[in-house]
Design a protein around this motif. Structure first.
Motif, PDB file in Angstrom:
ATOM      1  N   GLY A 113       2.625   5.367  -7.631  1.00  0.00           N
ATOM      2  CA  GLY A 113       2.524   5.873  -8.554  1.00  0.00           C
ATOM      3  C   GLY A 113       3.040   5.812 -10.215  1.00  0.00           C
TER       4      GLY A 113
ATOM      5  N   VAL B 166      -2.732   7.280   2.543  1.00  0.00           N
ATOM      6  CA  VAL B 166      -3.697   7.200   1.094  1.00  0.00           C
ATOM      7  C   VAL B 166      -1.524   7.447  -0.050  1.00  0.00           C
TER       8      VAL B 166
ATOM      9  N   MET C 138      -4.872  -5.059  -4.646  1.00  0.00           N
ATOM     10  CA  MET C 138      -4.802  -4.216  -4.116  1.00  0.00           C
ATOM     11  C   MET C 138      -5.707  -5.136  -2.609  1.00  0.00           C
TER      12      MET C 138
ATOM     13  N   GLY D 151       1.964   2.666  -3.169  1.00  0.00           N
ATOM     14  CA  GLY D 151       1.589   3.217  -3.937  1.00  0.00           C
ATOM     15  C   GLY D 151       1.713   4.462  -4.130  1.00  0.00           C
TER      16      GLY D 151
ATOM     17  N   TYR E 231     -12.222   2.466  -9.427  1.00  0.00           N
ATOM     18  CA  TYR E 231     -11.116   1.473  -9.303  1.00  0.00           C
ATOM     19  C   TYR E 231     -10.234   2.732  -8.594  1.00  0.00           C
ATOM     20  N   TRP E 232     -10.432   4.599  -9.022  1.00  0.00           N
ATOM     21  CA  TRP E 232     -10.330   5.104  -8.357  1.00  0.00           C
ATOM     22  C   TRP E 232     -10.587   4.700  -6.360  1.00  0.00           C
TER      23      TRP E 232
ATOM     24  N   VAL F  19      -8.289   1.922  -5.036  1.00  0.00           N
ATOM     25  CA  VAL F  19      -6.893   2.275  -4.431  1.00  0.00           C
ATOM     26  C   VAL F  19      -7.097   3.693  -3.576  1.00  0.00           C
ATOM     27  N   THR F  20      -8.010   4.197  -2.990  1.00  0.00           N
ATOM     28  CA  THR F  20      -8.424   5.588  -2.252  1.00  0.00           C
ATOM     29  C   THR F  20      -8.486   4.511  -0.613  1.00  0.00           C
TER      30      THR F  20
ATOM     31  N   THR G 136       0.858  -1.524  -0.619  1.00  0.00           N
ATOM     32  CA  THR G 136       0.163  -0.185  -0.231  1.00  0.00           C
ATOM     33  C   THR G 136       1.309   1.486   0.466  1.00  0.00           C
TER      34      THR G 136
ATOM     35  N   TYR H 266      -1.268  10.774  -2.661  1.00  0.00           N
ATOM     36  CA  TYR H 266      -1.593  10.625  -3.511  1.00  0.00           C
ATOM     37  C   TYR H 266      -0.402  11.454  -4.683  1.00  0.00           C
TER      38      TYR H 266
ATOM     39  N   THR I 233      -5.074   2.322   1.110  1.00  0.00           N
ATOM     40  CA  THR I 233      -4.841   3.290   0.701  1.00  0.00           C
ATOM     41  C   THR I 233      -3.499   3.324   0.316  1.00  0.00           C
ATOM     42  N   VAL I 234      -3.657   2.676  -0.484  1.00  0.00           N
ATOM     43  CA  VAL I 234      -2.645   2.497  -2.279  1.00  0.00           C
ATOM     44  C   VAL I 234      -2.618   4.082  -2.550  1.00  0.00           C
ATOM     45  N   GLY I 235      -3.320   4.743  -2.980  1.00  0.00           N
ATOM     46  CA  GLY I 235      -3.203   6.216  -3.113  1.00  0.00           C
ATOM     47  C   GLY I 235      -2.019   6.225  -4.596  1.00  0.00           C
ATOM     48  N   TYR I 236      -2.165   5.665  -5.519  1.00  0.00           N
ATOM     49  CA  TYR I 236      -1.079   6.155  -6.321  1.00  0.00           C
ATOM     50  C   TYR I 236      -1.123   7.678  -7.221  1.00  0.00           C
ATOM     51  N   GLY I 237      -2.046   7.936  -6.864  1.00  0.00           N
ATOM     52  CA  GLY I 237      -1.886   9.885  -7.117  1.00  0.00           C
ATOM     53  C   GLY I 237      -2.255   9.512  -9.124  1.00  0.00           C
ATOM     54  N   ASP I 238      -2.720   8.342  -9.442  1.00  0.00           N
ATOM     55  CA  ASP I 238      -2.452   8.749 -11.417  1.00  0.00           C
ATOM     56  C   ASP I 238      -4.520   9.223 -11.518  1.00  0.00           C
ATOM     57  N   ILE I 239      -5.198   9.253 -10.863  1.00  0.00           N
ATOM     58  CA  ILE I 239      -6.910   9.465 -10.256  1.00  0.00           C
ATOM     59  C   ILE I 239      -6.532  10.424  -9.394  1.00  0.00           C
ATOM     60  N   THR I 240      -6.660  12.088  -9.314  1.00  0.00           N
ATOM     61  CA  THR I 240      -7.417  12.942  -8.390  1.00  0.00           C
ATOM     62  C   THR I 240      -8.287  13.198  -8.392  1.00  0.00           C
ATOM     63  N   PRO I 241      -9.035  13.505  -7.147  1.00  0.00           N
ATOM     64  CA  PRO I 241     -10.057  14.645  -7.565  1.00  0.00           C
ATOM     65  C   PRO I 241      -9.357  16.498  -8.006  1.00  0.00           C
TER      66      PRO I 241
END
Lengths: 285, 285, 285, 285
Positions: B212, C209, B229, B210, D200-201, D204-205, B208, C211, D208-216
């Motif tokens: 990115g 998390v 995950m 991640g 998927y987001w 990921v959230t 976890t 990001y 708590t992996v949180g790649y950051g490829d998709i963020t609000p």
């Protein structure tokens, strides 16, 4: 004579026990109508002033910002007067000033005055939000207060363990950060530019936050960071284990009644008879 | 005759028990004034040398870097002398050299000498920071030492379990990484360029962290990584469970009642009779 | 007379107990053939309508989207009729409408009608998927239901604790976010543009998390965020500890022995005497 | 006659019990010299073939790739022969073929043959690494095997709970993903292009992996995702609690001796006398 009278009036005001008692009931307690009203109004003011400060950071129009800053000054003035009133009417002003809530109350008014010197310091009045913890006392949510107290107790009991653990973690991240710096700094596109940055990376990785602003690019660096992650995976288990064990112990200790016959403890809360010898237990007070 | 005298003097120095005992008290112990002073100075030197090394990585001006490197050499010389003195005055030099602290002491001086050959090797002297663990002994923080000992004991007891768990995790991440490589490598913009990179991704994801820096882009790849995950979500529970269970067991055994007959301790909290000889135990107060 | 007859027919329909009982067996129960068939068909419809909604968001061709929307309307019409039938045949329509499943059933049909006004509202019919929880009842997976019930019970017991914890976390992230805003906002390339963004960053960081869309760039900001991460590391242990302790307690209470005298259950595993009436319990086999 | 003799020889070979027993000792057991040698060689081959496959994915020079593929074919041929030999010499071939290790053995040879049809399928031979679990049996690390067994037992006991939990998580992420899609899809630069991406987001959230490829990017989206993170924070505690509770129970149950006098269980492993009544316990076998 007018001068003496002013001093005298001040003296009288300082020792006016009736006024003090009245004020104490309103400000410190929340059993009377005015006491409760004051506390609810106070919580409203705190919330409002925090929200205004947050809005202040969002606003870019100068005239709107000015209005918000004026509001912030008004609230700070109100909280300053309230702080002075608390000091005045408290039977033990020094004890209050040194208590947890006393310090919080002071901290929540200071930043605005510091704001005269450093422009961003005024945002620190958001620390005022810690005053909201009063909400439990005001609305008689003692159950919640007790839960919070139990939580704190569990944490305090495991404080020594957690401190040892943290010293170990700090030494570990400094060492790992340096190793990664040695491995990665040779690459032309490296993000590991110096040891503090690498230590920052090590903390970001071992806590599994993983921003991704600094990532290894050499194969050896990636291998090392994989080891660090798997290490962090196990290490994250340690504080959890400490807190869990401590909380479970707290739960077990919650009933302190001893059996009048076999003197053993550890009965459940709703037990009427000893589970070991069958004798009747005394009711808890 | 001068030659013989030199050898003789060396012999005498090597067997000078009075000097050895004096040095031992200063270097190894911290009860006397000089012993404590030496230990505090040593901790100061370690901290300072670590900070200088960290600064060294930040500095880019050549003359400043030269000064810092000179300081690093001075500290290393001091630590080398200290290491030799420890070997000299220790009653059991071999046992010391092979002990945990003996190895740490050696490691903390070696990198500087390796630095003659590899320029970045000198940064490894940050490993010197492990010597700071002495701080607990010096300041008599035995409570903390005991907590650390208990932590280590819990971890050592669950070591076998954690090793089995890790072998399993390694096999899992290699397999998952390969599967993702098979799925994602067909896409032209893929970041999954080879299996080691994919395994690195699998570790980054399952722990976890991640970052990115490597993320799936095909729908199937995203679906698979979502499964990975959720899997990692459950798997992260395993080491936590192991350590928690082990720590709780340790807590339960902490009962300090000694058997009045065989004087052995380690009974469980709810025990009424000694598990070793069957005598009745006294109730805890 | 035709008019009266219509009203009368409606009255008769409303009080047709035979039809009601028949419908109740089919819709609410799943012991009979038709009852089971209906439930399986219902679960199929729910799954299908959720999948169609998901596809709808993927599709860009107008005519295909139209077809999918038509399907969605058909399903919603079916679910609306089913909801009305449930209200009709339930012996206690108001109790049903206010129950957990009753509210879920209503929520799962409303969004489509709201979709007339807000175009994206229709996607909310995905909330329909909560109706799938019925699957355990339909397929008699009572073991699973019981496990789920136990899970909920554990969580509800620790609800007060978790609420206190959350209030504390909210105050903490607001304060930390503001501090980071004060530290980082001076830098020209900062991502910490205002307090809400900084609070969002604090939550993203403390929950690990991470990001990486907002990251500190100043040295002080990085140092502060490292402290925040290590803090979050310990704080993440608290809810885990709460839930673990609560679950372990639940397990311990699972002992199924009934008291031979008062027939009450819920004794601890090591209990020899009933805690309610003091009678001796039988040993477990 | 030569033809009959060939069939006869095949028959004789199929029923040659001496050869079968000899082979069984070598292939299945690891007590004899040849048995151990074979197992060690096998583990070496598995490791080597996995490493070669990993290298294969790294290599881009055509002639080198050809060499590696040839090696892979050789290893697969060897493993195929070994699989056939196992089927031949096993006293219960069907039971072996259906056992965990039998299936793993088959899976580890199939991908290469599938590789004729799909070029990337050959990488799946990395699944061969699961055969390495044999290492514990070969080197008599029964302690480790037992620990692994205990781990599996704990997990299997909490399997029902975890399944219920997962169904709940799936419904939750689908609903949250859809809500975020509804909120964020209006923004022109949104990364939430469709519901599957949003789900998927959500996964990921919440993990708590949180790649950051998709963020609000919208304020409401950020607020919602903050709520989702704090939710995930609590939810991550559930599987940990389940596994911890299950592991602690397993530990407690480890000693099944009942006291001959009071018939109570739950004694520690090294206990000689009952902790409840002081009677002598029987030794464990």
């Amino acid at each position: 004579m007018a001068k003496i009278s002013l001093k005298e009036r001040w003296e009288r005001f300082l020792h006016n026990e009736v006024l003090k008692k009245k004020l104490y009931e309103i400000i410190f307690e929340s059993d009377t109508f005015w006491g409760k009203t004051f506390d609810v109004a106070l919580i409203g003011c705190i919330l409002l002033s925090v929200i205004i400060t947050i809005c202040d950071s969002l606003v870019t129009t100068p005239w709107l910002e000015t209005i918000l800053v004026v509001f912030e000054y008004c609230f700070t003035l109100f909280f300053t007067l309230e702080y002075l009133a608390r000091l005045y009417c408290s039977p033990a002003p020094k004890a209050y000033a040194r208590s947890f809530f006393g310090i919080i109350d002071l901290i929540s008014i200071l930043p605005m005055y510091l704001g005269f010197f450093f422009s961003t310091a005024r945002f620190a009045i958001v620390l005022r939000s810690f005053r909201l913890i009063r909400v439990f006392r005001v609305f008689k949510l003692f159950d919640f207060l007790e839960e919070g107290h139990l939580l704190l107790l569990s944490l305090r009991k495991s404080f020594n363990k957690i401190l040892v653990f943290f010293l170990f973690v700090v030494i570990l991240v400094v060492s790992i950060g340096t190793l990664m710096f040695m491995v990665e700094s040779g690459h032309p596109d490296t993000a590991f530019t110096d040891i503090p940055t690498s230590v920052y990376w090590a903390i970001v990785t071992m806590t599994t936050v993983g921003y991704g602003d600094i990532t290894p690019i050499t194969p050896l660096g990636r291998f090392l960071s994989a080891v660090v992650m798997l290490l962090g995976y196990t290490i994250i288990a340690v504080p959890t284990g400490i807190v869990s064990a401590s909380m479970i112990k707290e739960y077990h200790r919650k009933d302190q009644r001893a059996c009048p016959n076999c003197h053993r403890i550890g009965h459940e809360e709703n037990a009427r008879f000893c589970k070991h010898c069958g004798s009747e237990l005394e009711e808890e007070v």
